[in-house]
Design a protein around this motif. Structure first.
Motif, PDB file in Angstrom:
ATOM      1  N   ALA A 201      66.147  -8.143 120.988  1.00  0.00           N
ATOM      2  CA  ALA A 201      65.942  -9.271 120.080  1.00  0.00           C
ATOM      3  C   ALA A 201      65.934  -8.816 118.625  1.00  0.00           C
ATOM      4  N   THR A 202      65.387  -7.633 118.375  1.00  0.00           N
ATOM      5  CA  THR A 202      65.270  -7.147 117.002  1.00  0.00           C
ATOM      6  C   THR A 202      66.566  -6.540 116.499  1.00  0.00           C
ATOM      7  N   ILE A 203      67.059  -5.544 117.205  1.00  0.00           N
ATOM      8  CA  ILE A 203      68.199  -4.789 116.698  1.00  0.00           C
ATOM      9  C   ILE A 203      69.486  -5.599 116.729  1.00  0.00           C
ATOM     10  N   SER A 204      69.552  -6.633 117.596  1.00  0.00           N
ATOM     11  CA  SER A 204      70.736  -7.496 117.626  1.00  0.00           C
ATOM     12  C   SER A 204      70.806  -8.380 116.393  1.00  0.00           C
ATOM     13  N   ALA A 205      69.664  -8.602 115.766  1.00  0.00           N
ATOM     14  CA  ALA A 205      69.613  -9.520 114.630  1.00  0.00           C
ATOM     15  C   ALA A 205      69.806  -8.823 113.296  1.00  0.00           C
ATOM     16  N   VAL A 206      69.829  -7.488 113.270  1.00  0.00           N
ATOM     17  CA  VAL A 206      69.914  -6.760 112.003  1.00  0.00           C
ATOM     18  C   VAL A 206      71.013  -5.707 112.063  1.00  0.00           C
ATOM     19  N   GLN A 207      71.613  -5.472 110.923  1.00  0.00           N
ATOM     20  CA  GLN A 207      72.632  -4.427 110.813  1.00  0.00           C
ATOM     21  C   GLN A 207      72.535  -3.804 109.427  1.00  0.00           C
ATOM     22  N   GLN A 208      72.360  -2.505 109.405  1.00  0.00           N
ATOM     23  CA  GLN A 208      72.267  -1.772 108.149  1.00  0.00           C
ATOM     24  C   GLN A 208      72.583  -0.320 108.448  1.00  0.00           C
ATOM     25  N   ARG A 209      73.133   0.386 107.502  1.00  0.00           N
ATOM     26  CA  ARG A 209      73.640   1.738 107.753  1.00  0.00           C
ATOM     27  C   ARG A 209      72.546   2.711 108.159  1.00  0.00           C
ATOM     28  N   ASN A 210      71.292   2.414 107.844  1.00  0.00           N
ATOM     29  CA  ASN A 210      70.190   3.309 108.210  1.00  0.00           C
ATOM     30  C   ASN A 210      69.405   2.822 109.418  1.00  0.00           C
ATOM     31  N   LEU A 211      70.005   1.910 110.188  1.00  0.00           N
ATOM     32  CA  LEU A 211      69.442   1.456 111.461  1.00  0.00           C
ATOM     33  C   LEU A 211      70.408   1.822 112.569  1.00  0.00           C
ATOM     34  N   VAL A 212      69.898   2.326 113.676  1.00  0.00           N
ATOM     35  CA  VAL A 212      70.765   2.724 114.776  1.00  0.00           C
ATOM     36  C   VAL A 212      71.496   1.494 115.304  1.00  0.00           C
ATOM     37  N   HIS A 269      62.054  -5.209 105.994  1.00  0.00           N
ATOM     38  CA  HIS A 269      60.929  -5.951 105.431  1.00  0.00           C
ATOM     39  C   HIS A 269      61.347  -7.065 104.481  1.00  0.00           C
ATOM     40  N   GLU A 270      62.424  -6.839 103.722  1.00  0.00           N
ATOM     41  CA  GLU A 270      62.705  -7.741 102.602  1.00  0.00           C
ATOM     42  C   GLU A 270      64.110  -8.326 102.562  1.00  0.00           C
ATOM     43  N   GLU A 271      65.068  -7.697 103.209  1.00  0.00           N
ATOM     44  CA  GLU A 271      66.452  -8.118 103.015  1.00  0.00           C
ATOM     45  C   GLU A 271      67.076  -8.806 104.225  1.00  0.00           C
ATOM     46  N   SER A 272      66.624  -8.512 105.425  1.00  0.00           N
ATOM     47  CA  SER A 272      67.234  -9.106 106.611  1.00  0.00           C
ATOM     48  C   SER A 272      66.787 -10.556 106.766  1.00  0.00           C
ATOM     49  N   ARG A 273      67.560 -11.306 107.554  1.00  0.00           N
ATOM     50  CA  ARG A 273      67.235 -12.714 107.810  1.00  0.00           C
ATOM     51  C   ARG A 273      65.880 -12.828 108.476  1.00  0.00           C
ATOM     52  N   LEU A 274      65.597 -11.897 109.379  1.00  0.00           N
ATOM     53  CA  LEU A 274      64.295 -11.859 110.051  1.00  0.00           C
ATOM     54  C   LEU A 274      63.437 -10.792 109.395  1.00  0.00           C
ATOM     55  N   ARG A 275      62.186 -11.090 109.153  1.00  0.00           N
ATOM     56  CA  ARG A 275      61.249 -10.099 108.609  1.00  0.00           C
ATOM     57  C   ARG A 275      60.669  -9.320 109.788  1.00  0.00           C
ATOM     58  N   ILE A 276      60.837  -8.013 109.755  1.00  0.00           N
ATOM     59  CA  ILE A 276      60.502  -7.199 110.924  1.00  0.00           C
ATOM     60  C   ILE A 276      59.583  -6.049 110.535  1.00  0.00           C
ATOM     61  N   TYR A 305      57.414 -11.114 111.597  1.00  0.00           N
ATOM     62  CA  TYR A 305      56.226 -11.604 110.907  1.00  0.00           C
ATOM     63  C   TYR A 305      56.613 -12.599 109.818  1.00  0.00           C
ATOM     64  N   ASP A 306      55.689 -13.426 109.477  1.00  0.00           N
ATOM     65  CA  ASP A 306      55.861 -14.424 108.429  1.00  0.00           C
ATOM     66  C   ASP A 306      55.203 -13.896 107.167  1.00  0.00           C
ATOM     67  N   ASP A 307      56.010 -13.673 106.115  1.00  0.00           N
ATOM     68  CA  ASP A 307      55.449 -13.079 104.907  1.00  0.00           C
ATOM     69  C   ASP A 307      54.540 -14.040 104.142  1.00  0.00           C
ATOM     70  N   LYS A 308      54.460 -15.300 104.623  1.00  0.00           N
ATOM     71  CA  LYS A 308      53.542 -16.244 103.991  1.00  0.00           C
ATOM     72  C   LYS A 308      52.109 -16.038 104.486  1.00  0.00           C
ATOM     73  N   LYS A 309      51.980 -15.325 105.601  1.00  0.00           N
ATOM     74  CA  LYS A 309      50.651 -15.061 106.150  1.00  0.00           C
ATOM     75  C   LYS A 309      50.153 -13.715 105.637  1.00  0.00           C
ATOM     76  N   THR A 310      48.846 -13.587 105.589  1.00  0.00           N
ATOM     77  CA  THR A 310      48.279 -12.329 105.097  1.00  0.00           C
ATOM     78  C   THR A 310      48.511 -11.195 106.081  1.00  0.00           C
ATOM     79  N   HIS A 311      48.466 -11.492 107.394  1.00  0.00           N
ATOM     80  CA  HIS A 311      48.682 -10.462 108.402  1.00  0.00           C
ATOM     81  C   HIS A 311      48.863 -11.114 109.770  1.00  0.00           C
TER      82      HIS A 311
END
Length: 497
Positions: A201-212, A269-276, A305-311
């Motif tokens: 679920a996580t790795i299928s949603a993100v792609q970046q040169r420093n992620l496997v 944390h900041e650039e992907s569609r999903l905050r992970i 995670y939702d960055d609108k929440k504290t934790h």
């Protein structure tokens, strides 16, 4: 007269007809004597006819030549003796052949449709099961178990790269020539299924040169496998801590590895569609490709995670030695937990040693404690790996300063990963470190640095093998990750849950 009589006599033996079958003239001026080669010469002449409605009509009409009536003389000439009708067997065979071909084509077509529907239905069922299992909209490429079995030569032990709590990992070669790492879920794995789901679920949603890169998965029967790109230089912990078999990493390479890991986390944390939140940032989960570029791996513990929440309040999961204090003590999870793990990894990269080593003298036993001591005495360069003959002193101090900021006890005092990247690049100044980081106190000793998860399931130890998965291990009193003695009961309560 004689001639006339002769001619008249000759005409008495001539039979000339026009033959009609089914209303169509099939023979004109048919002379039976000539056709038979003389009188008293029997022969048979065949005419094809199409019979419809069980009716066959045959007519022989006088052609206006020769004898038209029964002669009175004794010589009557040859005549038709019989008419018979015979079924054309060859046509029957042809018709049967045509019918047979049509039937065969029909049967084959039906079978093809049935097979197609069966295969499509099975694939749809497998996809439905996969979607139900994963609970996600993204659909990673699905490999067949037979394909992965062939790629790994029936999961040959010679191709085994490592093994973690998730299960063994094998090197394989796909039909298209790609070399891959196949992670196989162990039947005995208690938390492997949830990690399998989280990882896809996580790795299928993100792609970046420093992620496997995840090529796909296999969900077939009770088989669960993940297929990753294969990275030649294995994991960072092996490159740093494997003794004589370690890779030699010069200072520019180490700095670039730190920067690459920081960029990968900033993306999550900041650039992907999903905050992970990765939740298990450590040296063994950072893989190196052929050019020693770092790639963050093992997203089995990752959380959205939702960055609108504290934790996020969650059970503790991760690896002792890399856990942020607020997460280890209270289960409070934010992206700052990954920032803390990065800070520990950065110090390991500079020093070339793990975050704890009980074989060292007491003041150097715990890496964070030693780094803080050197920083207070403005002697940070002593932390540098003795194997580095050359290094940039300013770059070393900058990296150590960023690492100490990232490992502050309070998450609010830790920088975001994008800010950490800017500080590493020198785009902004490294903030002054005014308080000591959260670290293991000298009276809290532990025997290893394996991963753990506080859950209701049984716990299992694992090594830090190449492509190994983070898993749980039981946490005893002498393994608690605490900054002070007063917080000991809190973590014990978390573990008992």
């Amino acid at each position: 007269m004689a001639i006339e009589n002769y001619d008249k006599w000759e005409s008495l033996g001539r039979r000339v007809f026009d033959i009609y079958i089914q209303g169509n003239r099939v023979e004109k001026d048919f002379n039976i004597k000539e056709a038979g080669g003389g009188s008293f010469q029997g022969f048979q002449k065949d005419f094809p006819a199409q019979v419809s409605e069980n009716y066959l009509e045959i007519h022989l009409f006088w052609a206006g030549k020769g004898t038209c009536c029964i002669p009175t003389a004794d010589t009557y000439g040859p005549s038709i003796s019989a008419i018979s009708v015979t079924r054309d067997i060859s046509k029957k065979i042809k018709i049967g052949l045509v019918v047979g071909i049509f039937v065969l084509v029909g049967v084959v077509s039906c079978l093809s449709v049935m097979i197609f529907c069966f295969v499509r239905g099975r694939k749809r069922l497998q996809r439905k099961k996969a979607e139900e299992l994963l609970g996600i909209d993204s659909r990673p490429y699905t490999f067949s178990y037979a394909e992965l079995k062939a790629a790994t030569r029936d999961f040959n032990p010679a191709n085994k790269l490592g093994e973690g709590g998730f299960g063994p990992v094998f090197k394989g070669t796909l039909n298209d020539g790609r070399v891959v790492a196949v992670k196989q879920l162990s039947v005995a794995s208690h938390q492997g299924k949830s990690q399998f789901v989280a990882e896809i679920a996580t790795i299928s949603a993100v792609q970046q040169r420093n992620l496997v890169k995840l090529y796909g998965c296999c969900i077939e029967g009770d088989k669960r496998l993940l297929v990753y790109e294969y990275l030649e230089n294995k994991s960072l912990d092996q490159a740093l801590f494997a003794g004589k078999s370690s890779l030699y990493l010069d200072w520019p390479t180490r700095f670039d590895i730190c920067l690459g890991v920081a960029r990968g986390l900033a993306y999550l944390h900041e650039e992907s569609r999903l905050r992970i939140v990765h939740r298990d940032v450590k040296a063994s989960n950072i893989l190196l490709d052929s050019d020693l570029n770092p790639k963050i791996s093992d997203f089995g513990l990752a959380k959205l995670y939702d960055d609108k929440k504290t934790h996020i309040s969650t059970r503790v999961a991760g690896t002792i030695g890399y856990l942020a204090p607020e997460y280890a003590m209270r289960g409070h999870l934010t992206e700052k937990a990954d920032v803390f793990g990065f800070g520990v990894v950065a110090l390991e990269i500079v020093s070339g040693r793990p975050n704890s080593d009980t074989s060292l003298e007491e003041e150097k036993m715990y890496l964070l404690e030693w780094a803080w001591h050197l920083h207070q005495n403005n002697n940070e360069v002593e932390l540098v790996d003795a194997n580095l003959s050359e290094f940039n002193e300013e770059g070393v101090k900058r990296l150590i300063g960023v690492a100490l900021l990232c490992t502050q006890s309070s998450p609010q005092m830790r920088p975001s990963m994008s800010r950490a990247v800017a500080m590493l690049l020198g785009d902004i100044e490294v903030s002054a470190v005014t308080s000591q980081p959260g670290y293991l106190m000298s009276d809290w000793k532990f025997n290893d640095t394996t991963s753990f998860m506080s859950t209701d399931t049984q716990t299992t130890k694992t090594d830090n093998s190449h492509y190994s998965s983070s898993t749980s291990t039981s946490v005893t009193a002498d393994q608690e990750y605490l900054p002070t003695n007063d917080t000991k009961p809190i973590l014990q309560e978390i573990i008992r849950e």
